[in-house]
Design a protein around this motif. Structure first.
Motif, PDB file in Angstrom:
ATOM      1  N   ALA A 178      -6.668   3.416  -5.427  1.00  0.00           N
ATOM      2  CA  ALA A 178      -5.241   3.067  -5.440  1.00  0.00           C
ATOM      3  C   ALA A 178      -4.966   1.884  -4.510  1.00  0.00           C
ATOM      4  O   ALA A 178      -4.140   1.021  -4.815  1.00  0.00           O
ATOM      5  N   GLY A 179      -5.681   1.837  -3.388  1.00  0.00           N
ATOM      6  CA  GLY A 179      -5.516   0.716  -2.469  1.00  0.00           C
ATOM      7  C   GLY A 179      -6.001  -0.579  -3.073  1.00  0.00           C
ATOM      8  O   GLY A 179      -5.371  -1.637  -2.899  1.00  0.00           O
ATOM      9  N   LEU A 185       0.831  -1.207   0.000  1.00  0.00           N
ATOM     10  CA  LEU A 185       0.000   0.000   0.000  1.00  0.00           C
ATOM     11  C   LEU A 185       0.865   1.257   0.000  1.00  0.00           C
ATOM     12  O   LEU A 185       0.642   2.180  -0.789  1.00  0.00           O
ATOM     13  N   ASN A 186       1.854   1.294   0.871  1.00  0.00           N
ATOM     14  CA  ASN A 186       2.719   2.475   0.962  1.00  0.00           C
ATOM     15  C   ASN A 186       3.486   2.723  -0.327  1.00  0.00           C
ATOM     16  O   ASN A 186       3.692   3.875  -0.723  1.00  0.00           O
ATOM     17  N   SER A 187       3.891   1.646  -0.995  1.00  0.00           N
ATOM     18  CA  SER A 187       4.681   1.803  -2.219  1.00  0.00           C
ATOM     19  C   SER A 187       3.867   2.408  -3.356  1.00  0.00           C
ATOM     20  O   SER A 187       4.442   2.908  -4.333  1.00  0.00           O
ATOM     21  N   THR A 188       2.552   2.363  -3.239  1.00  0.00           N
ATOM     22  CA  THR A 188       1.690   2.991  -4.248  1.00  0.00           C
ATOM     23  C   THR A 188       1.079   4.287  -3.703  1.00  0.00           C
ATOM     24  O   THR A 188       0.015   4.712  -4.149  1.00  0.00           O
ATOM     25  N   HIS A 189       1.735   4.868  -2.714  1.00  0.00           N
ATOM     26  CA  HIS A 189       1.362   6.166  -2.133  1.00  0.00           C
ATOM     27  C   HIS A 189       0.010   6.118  -1.417  1.00  0.00           C
ATOM     28  O   HIS A 189      -0.758   7.084  -1.484  1.00  0.00           O
ATOM     29  N   VAL A 190      -0.244   5.004  -0.749  1.00  0.00           N
ATOM     30  CA  VAL A 190      -1.463   4.864   0.048  1.00  0.00           C
ATOM     31  C   VAL A 190      -1.064   4.768   1.527  1.00  0.00           C
ATOM     32  O   VAL A 190      -0.553   3.744   1.961  1.00  0.00           O
ATOM     33  N   PRO A 191      -1.267   5.833   2.311  1.00  0.00           N
ATOM     34  CA  PRO A 191      -1.018   5.739   3.749  1.00  0.00           C
ATOM     35  C   PRO A 191      -1.989   4.728   4.358  1.00  0.00           C
ATOM     36  O   PRO A 191      -3.137   4.622   3.925  1.00  0.00           O
ATOM     37  N   VAL A 216      -6.953   0.813   7.583  1.00  0.00           N
ATOM     38  CA  VAL A 216      -7.668   2.058   7.316  1.00  0.00           C
ATOM     39  C   VAL A 216      -6.817   2.907   6.386  1.00  0.00           C
ATOM     40  O   VAL A 216      -5.604   3.062   6.616  1.00  0.00           O
ATOM     41  N   ILE A 217      -7.440   3.455   5.357  1.00  0.00           N
ATOM     42  CA  ILE A 217      -6.729   4.297   4.399  1.00  0.00           C
ATOM     43  C   ILE A 217      -7.552   5.560   4.157  1.00  0.00           C
ATOM     44  O   ILE A 217      -8.748   5.612   4.478  1.00  0.00           O
ATOM     45  N   PRO A 218      -6.952   6.613   3.594  1.00  0.00           N
ATOM     46  CA  PRO A 218      -7.732   7.814   3.263  1.00  0.00           C
ATOM     47  C   PRO A 218      -8.836   7.497   2.264  1.00  0.00           C
ATOM     48  O   PRO A 218      -8.661   6.649   1.379  1.00  0.00           O
ATOM     49  N   ASP A 219      -9.961   8.188   2.389  1.00  0.00           N
ATOM     50  CA  ASP A 219     -11.083   7.939   1.485  1.00  0.00           C
ATOM     51  C   ASP A 219     -10.675   8.069   0.020  1.00  0.00           C
ATOM     52  O   ASP A 219     -11.073   7.266  -0.824  1.00  0.00           O
ATOM     53  N   ALA A 277      -3.386  -1.748  -5.427  1.00  0.00           N
ATOM     54  CA  ALA A 277      -2.217  -2.282  -4.727  1.00  0.00           C
ATOM     55  C   ALA A 277      -2.470  -3.703  -4.245  1.00  0.00           C
ATOM     56  O   ALA A 277      -1.616  -4.583  -4.389  1.00  0.00           O
ATOM     57  N   LEU A 278      -3.647  -3.950  -3.660  1.00  0.00           N
ATOM     58  CA  LEU A 278      -3.957  -5.308  -3.209  1.00  0.00           C
ATOM     59  C   LEU A 278      -4.016  -6.269  -4.388  1.00  0.00           C
ATOM     60  O   LEU A 278      -3.563  -7.420  -4.288  1.00  0.00           O
ATOM     61  N   SER A 279      -4.588  -5.820  -5.495  1.00  0.00           N
ATOM     62  CA  SER A 279      -4.737  -6.681  -6.669  1.00  0.00           C
ATOM     63  C   SER A 279      -3.395  -7.109  -7.239  1.00  0.00           C
ATOM     64  O   SER A 279      -3.306  -8.142  -7.908  1.00  0.00           O
ATOM     65  N   GLN A 280      -2.370  -6.328  -6.960  1.00  0.00           N
ATOM     66  CA  GLN A 280      -1.038  -6.635  -7.487  1.00  0.00           C
ATOM     67  C   GLN A 280      -0.135  -7.283  -6.440  1.00  0.00           C
ATOM     68  O   GLN A 280       1.044  -7.510  -6.705  1.00  0.00           O
ATOM     69  N   THR A 281      -0.688  -7.606  -5.281  1.00  0.00           N
ATOM     70  CA  THR A 281       0.096  -8.204  -4.202  1.00  0.00           C
ATOM     71  C   THR A 281      -0.004  -9.720  -4.262  1.00  0.00           C
ATOM     72  O   THR A 281      -1.100 -10.268  -4.390  1.00  0.00           O
ATOM     73  N   SER A 282       1.133 -10.379  -4.203  1.00  0.00           N
ATOM     74  CA  SER A 282       1.142 -11.834  -4.292  1.00  0.00           C
ATOM     75  C   SER A 282       0.396 -12.466  -3.129  1.00  0.00           C
ATOM     76  O   SER A 282       0.368 -11.923  -2.020  1.00  0.00           O
ATOM     77  N   ARG A 283      -0.245 -13.595  -3.406  1.00  0.00           N
ATOM     78  CA  ARG A 283      -0.969 -14.404  -2.431  1.00  0.00           C
ATOM     79  C   ARG A 283      -2.266 -13.763  -1.959  1.00  0.00           C
ATOM     80  O   ARG A 283      -2.866 -14.217  -0.999  1.00  0.00           O
TER      81      ARG A 283
END
Length: 249
Positions: free
Chosen positions: A54-55, A16-22, A46-49, A58-64
């Motif tokens: 973007a979140g 998440l952080n690597s795609t600029h999502v706090p 929890v992420i900004p609305d 990010a999850l869609s590109q995360t392995s497993r």
């Protein structure tokens, strides 16, 4: 068996952080870090609305982590839950464990906006209401009969709310949602924070802002019937004075 290790949780935060999502850890995994022996069925953040899309990417590109195949019948979906649902979720591959994204306006709306200072968080630069999941100075270690406790040896920092902030969140969520089916979950969460965090010395109730401090102490001491206490809490927070018994579940 699903990987619920701190290193896996860390990898999600890093994605998440690597795609600029706090992001800030949330849910039952967060309870475990604070010492509450909660069963973990999901890994939530929890992420900004404004970062939801973007979140999701990010999850869609995360392995497993794989898309949900259950549709409306998924236990993590809004139709089946008795707790507030995430804005979006996927699943750890080959398991029922969900990875959920919650938006700040539905969870930690009373805090300042989560911003890019949390993308590469460092302990000295965090606001006082947030800490790192690896901070051994404020978080409990693993103990028998308690939660997992503080993270050890992680590759990327994971941000979590202070225990007092988590208690405040549950009090506010209960006041907001007590007239709904999903509102009942917050009361036992308040009880868990009292029993496993406050009573163990990892929470200073004096730090709660008023009127929440007074209401929390009243609840601890059992001074009032819960129904009366709930009505007075909602009024004190300027929320509609609705009775759960007046609404169908």
């Amino acid at each position: 068996m699903s990987d619920l290790s701190p290193s896996f949780v860390t990898s999600i935060a890093q994605a998440l952080n690597s795609t600029h999502v706090p992001c800030v850890l949330w849910g039952h995994y967060l309870l475990n870090v604070h010492g509450v022996p909660s069963i973990i069925g999901s890994i939530d953040f929890v992420i900004p609305d404004g970062c939801l899309q973007a979140g999701v990417k990010a999850l869609s590109q995360t392995s497993r982590i794989t898309p949900c195949q259950h549709g409306e019948t998924c236990p993590s979906g809004p139709q089946e839950r008795y707790t507030p649902p995430p804005a979006f979720h996927m699943h750890v591959e080959a398991s029922e464990v969900a990875v959920g994204l919650y938006v700040q306006s539905e969870t930690l709306w009373f805090l300042p906006a989560l911003d890019e200072s949390l993308l590469c968080p460092q302990k000295p630069k965090l606001p006082p209401y947030l800490v790192l999941a690896s901070d051994q100075t404020v978080l409990p270690p693993w103990r028998p009969g308690r939660g997992s406790g503080v993270f050890e040896r992680i590759e990327h920092p994971v941000v979590i709310p202070q225990s007092i902030v988590l208690l405040e969140a549950f009090l506010r969520l209960y006041a907001r949602d007590s007239a709904k089916r999903i509102g009942s979950f917050a009361m036992p969460m308040i009880g868990y924070m009292e029993q496993y965090v406050d009573d163990d010395g990892f929470l200073d109730a004096k730090q709660l802002p008023e009127p929440l401090r007074t209401f929390y102490m009243e609840l601890r001491e059992g001074k009032k019937p819960v129904r009366q206490w709930t009505k007075e809490l909602k009024r004190a927070l300027g929320m509609p004075d609705e009775d759960p018994e007046d609404h169908p579940k």
